[in-house]
Write a protein that holds these residues in place. Structure first.
Motif, PDB file in Angstrom:
ATOM      1  N   TYR A  67       0.816  -1.214   0.000  1.00 35.20           N
ATOM      2  CA  TYR A  67       0.000   0.000   0.000  1.00 35.20           C
ATOM      3  C   TYR A  67       0.850   1.265   0.000  1.00 35.20           C
ATOM      4  CZ  TYR A  67      -2.668  -3.850   2.021  1.00 35.20           C
ATOM      5  OH  TYR A  67      -3.218  -5.085   2.259  1.00 35.20           O
TER       6      TYR A  67
ATOM      7  N   LEU B 177      -0.777  -6.579  -5.154  1.00 37.59           N
ATOM      8  CA  LEU B 177      -2.176  -6.180  -5.075  1.00 37.59           C
ATOM      9  C   LEU B 177      -2.306  -5.007  -4.111  1.00 37.59           C
ATOM     10  CD1 LEU B 177      -5.246  -6.624  -5.494  1.00 37.59           C
ATOM     11  CD2 LEU B 177      -5.174  -8.230  -3.580  1.00 37.59           C
TER      12      LEU B 177
ATOM     13  N   ASP C 265      -8.134  -3.408  -1.208  1.00 35.52           N
ATOM     14  CA  ASP C 265      -8.914  -2.508  -0.344  1.00 35.52           C
ATOM     15  C   ASP C 265      -8.855  -3.004   1.104  1.00 35.52           C
ATOM     16  OD1 ASP C 265     -10.593  -4.684  -0.661  1.00 35.52           O
ATOM     17  OD2 ASP C 265     -12.358  -3.529  -1.266  1.00 35.52           O
ATOM     18  N   SER C 266      -8.135  -4.114   1.326  1.00 32.94           N
ATOM     19  CA  SER C 266      -7.788  -4.531   2.694  1.00 32.94           C
ATOM     20  C   SER C 266      -7.030  -3.401   3.388  1.00 32.94           C
ATOM     21  CB  SER C 266      -6.935  -5.802   2.667  1.00 32.94           C
ATOM     22  OG  SER C 266      -5.844  -5.663   1.781  1.00 32.94           O
TER      23      SER C 266
ATOM     24  N   LYS D 234      -9.073  -4.747  -9.923  1.00 32.69           N
ATOM     25  CA  LYS D 234      -9.745  -5.952  -9.425  1.00 32.69           C
ATOM     26  C   LYS D 234     -11.103  -5.559  -8.895  1.00 32.69           C
ATOM     27  CE  LYS D 234      -8.463  -8.271  -5.503  1.00 32.69           C
ATOM     28  NZ  LYS D 234      -9.671  -8.196  -4.668  1.00 32.69           N
TER      29      LYS D 234
ATOM     30  N   HIS E  97     -12.713 -11.600  -8.572  1.00 37.22           N
ATOM     31  CA  HIS E  97     -12.520 -12.070  -7.185  1.00 37.22           C
ATOM     32  C   HIS E  97     -13.791 -12.826  -6.790  1.00 37.22           C
ATOM     33  CE1 HIS E  97     -11.037 -10.809  -2.872  1.00 37.22           C
ATOM     34  NE2 HIS E  97     -11.668 -11.978  -2.833  1.00 37.22           N
TER      35      HIS E  97
ATOM     36  N   GLU F  12     -11.007 -16.699  -2.957  1.00 39.35           N
ATOM     37  CA  GLU F  12     -10.762 -16.495  -1.517  1.00 39.35           C
ATOM     38  C   GLU F  12     -11.661 -17.389  -0.682  1.00 39.35           C
ATOM     39  OE1 GLU F  12     -10.626 -12.429  -0.177  1.00 39.35           O
ATOM     40  OE2 GLU F  12     -10.555 -13.033   1.939  1.00 39.35           O
TER      41      GLU F  12
ATOM     42  N   ILE G  94      -6.289 -17.531  -1.970  1.00 39.83           N
ATOM     43  CA  ILE G  94      -6.027 -17.067  -0.596  1.00 39.83           C
ATOM     44  C   ILE G  94      -7.023 -17.855   0.255  1.00 39.83           C
ATOM     45  CG2 ILE G  94      -7.396 -14.935  -1.055  1.00 39.83           C
ATOM     46  CD1 ILE G  94      -5.643 -13.634   1.252  1.00 39.83           C
TER      47      ILE G  94
ATOM     48  N   VAL H  78      -1.816 -15.427  -2.902  1.00 43.04           N
ATOM     49  CA  VAL H  78      -1.707 -14.043  -2.423  1.00 43.04           C
ATOM     50  C   VAL H  78      -1.896 -14.032  -0.910  1.00 43.04           C
ATOM     51  CG1 VAL H  78      -4.170 -13.545  -2.932  1.00 43.04           C
ATOM     52  CG2 VAL H  78      -2.566 -11.653  -2.625  1.00 43.04           C
TER      53      VAL H  78
ATOM     54  N   VAL I 256      -1.964 -10.947   2.446  1.00 44.52           N
ATOM     55  CA  VAL I 256      -1.817  -9.564   2.903  1.00 44.52           C
ATOM     56  C   VAL I 256      -0.467  -9.486   3.627  1.00 44.52           C
ATOM     57  CG1 VAL I 256      -2.734  -7.866   4.541  1.00 44.52           C
ATOM     58  CG2 VAL I 256      -4.308  -9.168   3.063  1.00 44.52           C
TER      59      VAL I 256
HETATM   60  O1  KIV Z   1      -8.056  -6.511  -0.530  1.00 47.38           O
HETATM   61  C1  KIV Z   1      -7.299  -7.484  -0.519  1.00 47.38           C
HETATM   62  O2  KIV Z   1      -6.191  -7.468   0.034  1.00 47.38           O
HETATM   63  C2  KIV Z   1      -7.751  -8.685  -1.210  1.00 47.38           C
HETATM   64  C3  KIV Z   1      -7.009  -9.943  -0.903  1.00 47.38           C
HETATM   65  C4  KIV Z   1      -7.453 -10.473   0.401  1.00 47.38           C
HETATM   66  C5  KIV Z   1      -7.155 -10.934  -2.000  1.00 47.38           C
HETATM   67  O3  KIV Z   1      -8.684  -8.637  -1.946  1.00 47.38           O
END
Ligand code: KIV
Length: 277
Positions: free
Chosen positions: A24, A41, A44-45, A113, A137, A182, A203, A213, A215
Motif C-alpha cells: 500500500y 495487489l 482494499d484490505s 480488481k 474475485h 478467496e 487465498i 496471495v 496480505v
Molecule cells: O483486498 C485485498 O487485500 C484482497 C485480498 C485479500 C485478495 O482482496
C-alpha cells in the motif's frame, strides 16, 4: 523483467506458480518488487490493515488512487493490480469504466480488481473493452461481508460450489485476465483452476491454484486484529518492530541515542563567534 498479463498467462501454462502480495506504500512495494514477487495487489484490505476500519466498506476511490500511485512509484517489475472500492462499480457499467479509468490514469495500476461473478460480468466486459485488464474475485468477497453475515468459507455445499464454478467460467468469458479465489475449499479451487485458461490466485483456497496471495501485514505478523486459518507467518516482523521501538525509547531516555556518529559537527571557532556576548 516486467510482469505482464502475457507473462502471467505463460506462468500458468508452464506450471510456474505466480506470487502475489499486497502493498500500500512506496517503501514496501520497493522491497516486494526487489524480492522478485510477480504481482502486487493494492487491496482494499488497506481499509483494515492501514486505516483501522473493521472491514473494507468505507474505503474510497481517493484512498485507492493515493496508495496505488505510491506503490507504482516503488515497483518496477511487479504487475500492479488495484482494487476497485465498494460502490465504485456495482452501481452501473458507466461508473465501473469511469472509476477503472481513474485507477489506471491516477493510480498507475496495470489492472483493476473487482469482486463478484455473474452480476458484474457486464462491468468486466466494458472495462476490458476500454483496454483495462480486469482481475475478478470470487468466493469470500469481503465487500459483501454484510450479505454473507461475516468472513466465512464459501462454496461448501453443492449449490454454492456449482455457483462458484459457473461464475468462474462467466468472468473468464467476460474477459477477466486472472481471478482471485478467496476462502473456498481446496478441491473446488483446484477443479476451477483446471477448468479455466486464465490464472487463479488463491487465498485460503489450498495448493491447487496457479498462484497465491497474502496480505503482507498478515504474513509478517504485523496485524493482530484478525488471523484467518490460511495465514502463515513468514517472519515475526510485528514483534521485531515492537522491540526496536522499545530499544529506541530506552536509548533516547538514557541519552545513548543519538551518539556522536549520528550528530553533525561545527568548528570551535564558529561556535566561539556565535556565542560571543
Ligand atoms: O483486498 C485485498 O487485500 C484482497 C485480498 C485479500 C485478495 O482482496
Amino acid at each position: 523483467m516486467k510482469n505482464t498479463v502475457t507473462t502471467l498467462l505463460e506462468q500458468k501454462k508452464n506450471n510456474d506458480k505466480i506470487t502475489m502480495l499486497t502493498a500500500y506504500d512506496y517503501s514496501t512495494a520497493k522491497l516486494i518488487d526487489e524480492a522478485g514477487i510477480n504481482t502486487i495487489l493494492v487491496g482494499d484490505s488497506l481499509g483494515m490493515v492501514m486505516l483501522g476500519y473493521e472491514d473494507t466498506i468505507s474505503v474510497t476511490m481517493e484512498d485507492m488512487i493515493h496508495h496505488s500511485a505510491a506503490v507504482a512509484r516503488g515497483a518496477k517489475n511487479a504487475f500492479i493490480v488495484t482494487d476497485m472500492p465498494f460502490m465504485s462499480y456495482q452501481t452501473s457499467v458507466y461508473d465501473a469504466v469511469f472509476h477503472a479509468g481513474r485507477i489506471m490514469k491516477e493510480g498507475r495500476a496495470n489492472a483493476v480488481k473487482l469482486e463478484g461473478g455473474l452480476s458484474v460480468c457486464p462491468q468486466i466486459k466494458a472495462i476490458v473493452e476500454a483496454s483495462i485488464p480486469v482481475v475478478a474475485h470470487l468466493g469470500l468477497t469481503p465487500q459483501s461481508v454484510n450479505a454473507f453475515g461475516g468472513f466465512k468459507v464459501q462454496g461448501k455445499d453443492t449449490q454454492a460450489a456449482k455457483r462458484i464454478i459457473e461464475e468462474a467460467k462467466a468472468i473468464e468469458e467476460a474477459g477477466a485476465c486472472m481471478v482471485v479465489l478467496e476462502c473456498v475449499p481446496e478441491k473446488l479451487a483446484t477443479y476451477i483452476t483446471k477448468q479455466l485458461s486464465i490464472p487463479t490466485i488463491g487465498i485460503g483456497a489450498g495448493n491447487g491454484c496457479d498462484g497465491q496471495v497474502l496480505v503482507y501485514q498478515d504474513m509478517l505478523a504485523m496485524y493482530s486484529d484478525m488471523t484467518p486459518k490460511f495465514v502463515k507467518h513468514f517472519g515475526e516482523i510485528g514483534e521485531a518492530m515492537k522491540i526496536a521501538f522499545q530499544n529506541y525509547t530506552s536509548e533516547v531516555k538514557s541519552g545513548t541515542f543519538p551518539a556522536p556518529e549520528h550528530s553533525f559537527t561545527i568548528s570551535d571557532e564558529v561556535m566561539a563567534e556565535v556565542t560571543k556576548e
